[in-house]
Design an enzyme around this catalytic site. Structure first.
Site, PDB file in Angstrom:
ATOM      1  N   GLY A 103       0.827  -1.215   0.000  1.00 39.70           N
ATOM      2  CA  GLY A 103       0.000   0.000   0.000  1.00 39.70           C
ATOM      3  C   GLY A 103       0.848   1.245   0.000  1.00 39.70           C
ATOM      4  O   GLY A 103       2.065   1.178  -0.232  1.00 39.70           O
ATOM      5  N   ASN A 104       0.233   2.378   0.246  1.00 42.62           N
ATOM      6  CA  ASN A 104       0.995   3.634   0.333  1.00 42.62           C
ATOM      7  C   ASN A 104       0.352   4.545   1.386  1.00 42.62           C
ATOM      8  O   ASN A 104      -0.680   4.216   1.958  1.00 42.62           O
ATOM      9  CB  ASN A 104       1.076   4.318  -1.042  1.00 42.62           C
ATOM     10  CG  ASN A 104      -0.292   4.628  -1.603  1.00 42.62           C
ATOM     11  OD1 ASN A 104      -1.050   5.375  -1.008  1.00 42.62           O
ATOM     12  ND2 ASN A 104      -0.625   4.048  -2.748  1.00 42.62           N
ATOM     13  N   HIS A 105       1.006   5.674   1.624  1.00 46.92           N
ATOM     14  CA  HIS A 105       0.605   6.545   2.739  1.00 46.92           C
ATOM     15  C   HIS A 105      -0.499   7.545   2.383  1.00 46.92           C
ATOM     16  O   HIS A 105      -0.782   8.433   3.182  1.00 46.92           O
ATOM     17  CB  HIS A 105       1.810   7.335   3.253  1.00 46.92           C
ATOM     18  CG  HIS A 105       2.794   6.498   3.991  1.00 46.92           C
ATOM     19  ND1 HIS A 105       2.472   5.837   5.149  1.00 46.92           N
ATOM     20  CD2 HIS A 105       4.086   6.196   3.738  1.00 46.92           C
ATOM     21  CE1 HIS A 105       3.527   5.166   5.574  1.00 46.92           C
ATOM     22  NE2 HIS A 105       4.516   5.367   4.729  1.00 46.92           N
ATOM     23  N   SER A 106      -1.112   7.429   1.218  1.00 48.47           N
ATOM     24  CA  SER A 106      -2.128   8.424   0.857  1.00 48.47           C
ATOM     25  C   SER A 106      -3.246   8.458   1.901  1.00 48.47           C
ATOM     26  O   SER A 106      -3.784   7.420   2.285  1.00 48.47           O
ATOM     27  CB  SER A 106      -2.723   8.077  -0.510  1.00 48.47           C
ATOM     28  OG  SER A 106      -3.815   8.922  -0.765  1.00 48.47           O
TER      29      SER A 106
END
Ligand code: C5P
Length: 418
Positions: free
Chosen positions: A209-212
């Protein structure tokens, strides 16, 4: 803004209890808050609660404190009026210019932005009298929020639910930053906005995933809906900013799910905004069972495949007539400067590469943009126009982006700028 004078008018509806959090938001931000309940509102929340939360005396009547001429002075000095809940009766009285209590009298002397937050049963909201009153108030420059749909008092559901206090506060703050940030200029515009990050499954419990946080996309959806657009928000993973009122929310996990929804929904859209942080890669294989630790062994390498570029795909779809040819497509670019150029240089190159009409360019890294409440950047247009997006809340940024979008869509009108 520095210490502002904020009037919070409270109508006589059960949602009055929710406004206590809005009062708190403004006192905690250091503003001078005057609560003006109607007589009916005091059936729901007592005067002592409003006085304790605002730190100021509370009155419903024009004839209290006559020596201080409160009905003239408080309205005149106000920087923002929020009316929540705005009942059908209260809006009708505001339309008629009545001045039979302190709140309506103050509305006549106030020259600042006024935010009505309606809350009522669906039948009352949809009644032609209320519809006409809302139109009149908007025509006079007030912002009348479109309510949320959902649980009303008792067990009934439908349109008319008061938006959450955090959403009311976000829009109130926006109006303090910029009085004309919410013109009703996107009525009839169909908008699809993606937000949040994608999750690419590795096995039934793990993902890449990512930090958005999704905050910028949610702010766009919220502001666009309150400017009249019919908004569908396609949301990946977020840090839960709460569903915006009057917005249809579709949730997705992976980039491919997002692509499926976007290409479907874009067929019926006038504006498509890709603010989601889409994973560029996904694991080639998703394990059926949780990947186990091997006794003392090295982890197995993860083989990755490249995800589709959804934004570029939408531009191609438009070129080939699968989505409306006159639609406006907006992309986002989170950039860092490097040896090859600055943030803006990379943004310009990306706009050309992706082929969209507008590209919002943010500088990221060192705590900038991802997960924060504030943002700054540029809005680059394919015709070469470049607009600076000054530092401010993501809601403020959203309002400036929507100004440019509104000037490009067939139904949009160009709002006056501040
Ligand atoms: O190339 P980059 O990832 O920086 O581009 C960012 C823009 O492209 C954003 O608007 C993002 O939503 C979109 N994007 C996409 N599909 C991808 C990667 C990014 O639509 N696979």
């Amino acid at each position: 803004m520095t210490r502002a004078h904020v009037i919070i008018g409270v109508g006589g509806g059960i949602a009055a209890y929710k406004v206590c959090s809005v009062i708190r938001h403004y006192t905690e931000a250091g503003h001078d808050v005057r609560v003006m309940p109607t007589r009916a509102a005091l059936n729901f929340v007592g005067r002592a609660t409003f006085e304790a939360l605002s730190g100021n005396p509370v009155s419903t009547e024009v004839f209290d404190d006559v020596d201080e001429v409160a009905h003239v002075a408080l309205g005149r000095q106000a920087d923002l009026v929020i009316i929540a809940p705005a009942t059908a009766d209260l809006m009708a009285r505001a339309v008629a210019g009545r001045a039979d209590d302190l709140l309506t009298a103050s509305l006549l002397t106030a020259r600042c932005p006024v935010l009505f937050v309606p809350a009522m049963h669906t039948e009352m909201w949809e009644h032609p009298a209320t519809v006409a009153n809302v139109e009149t108030l908007r025509g006079r420059g007030a912002v009348v929020m479109t309510p949320a749909s959902g649980r009303l008092t008792g067990s009934d559901t439908g349109a008319g639910r008061m938006p959450e206090p955090s959403e009311i506060a976000a829009l109130g703050d926006l109006l303090l930053d910029r009085a004309d940030a919410l013109p009703y200029d996107l009525d009839g515009v169909r908008m699809v906005i993606s937000a949040g990050g994608t999750r690419e499954a590795l096995d039934p419990v793990r993902y890449l995933g990512n930090h958005s946080s999704g905050k910028q996309g949610y702010a766009l959806a919220r502001a666009a809906a309150q400017r009249g657009a019919a908004v569908t928000l396609v949301s990946g993973a977020t840090s839960d900013p709460g569903d915006p009122a009057a917005v249809t929310v579709v949730t997705v996990d992976s980039a491919r799910e997002l692509q499926e929804q976007m290409s479907l929904l874009a067929r019926e859209a006038d504006v498509v905004i890709m603010s989601a942080a889409v994973a560029d890669f996904r694991p080639v294989a998703v394990a059926d069972a949780k990947i186990k630790k091997t006794a003392g062994g090295e982890p197995a390498p993860i083989e990755l495949a490249t995800n589709p570029d959804i934004l570029a795909g939408l531009v191609t779809d438009r070129g080939e007539g699968r989505i409306p040819t006159e639609s406006v497509i907006v992309g986002f670019a989170a950039e860092t400067g490097d040896a090859d150029g600055g943030v803006l240089d990379h943004g310009r190159a990306k706009l050309r590469r992706k082929g969209c009409d507008l590209l919002v360019v943010n500088a990221v890294g060192e705590g900038k943009a991802f997960g924060t409440d504030d943002n700054t950047g540029w809005l680059l247009a394919s015709d070469g126009t470049e607009t600076v997006l000054p530092f401010g809340s993501k809601t403020l940024m959203a309002s400036r982006i929507l100004d440019v979008v509104a000037s490009l869509v067939p139904h949009g009108q160009v709002p006056s700028s501040t």
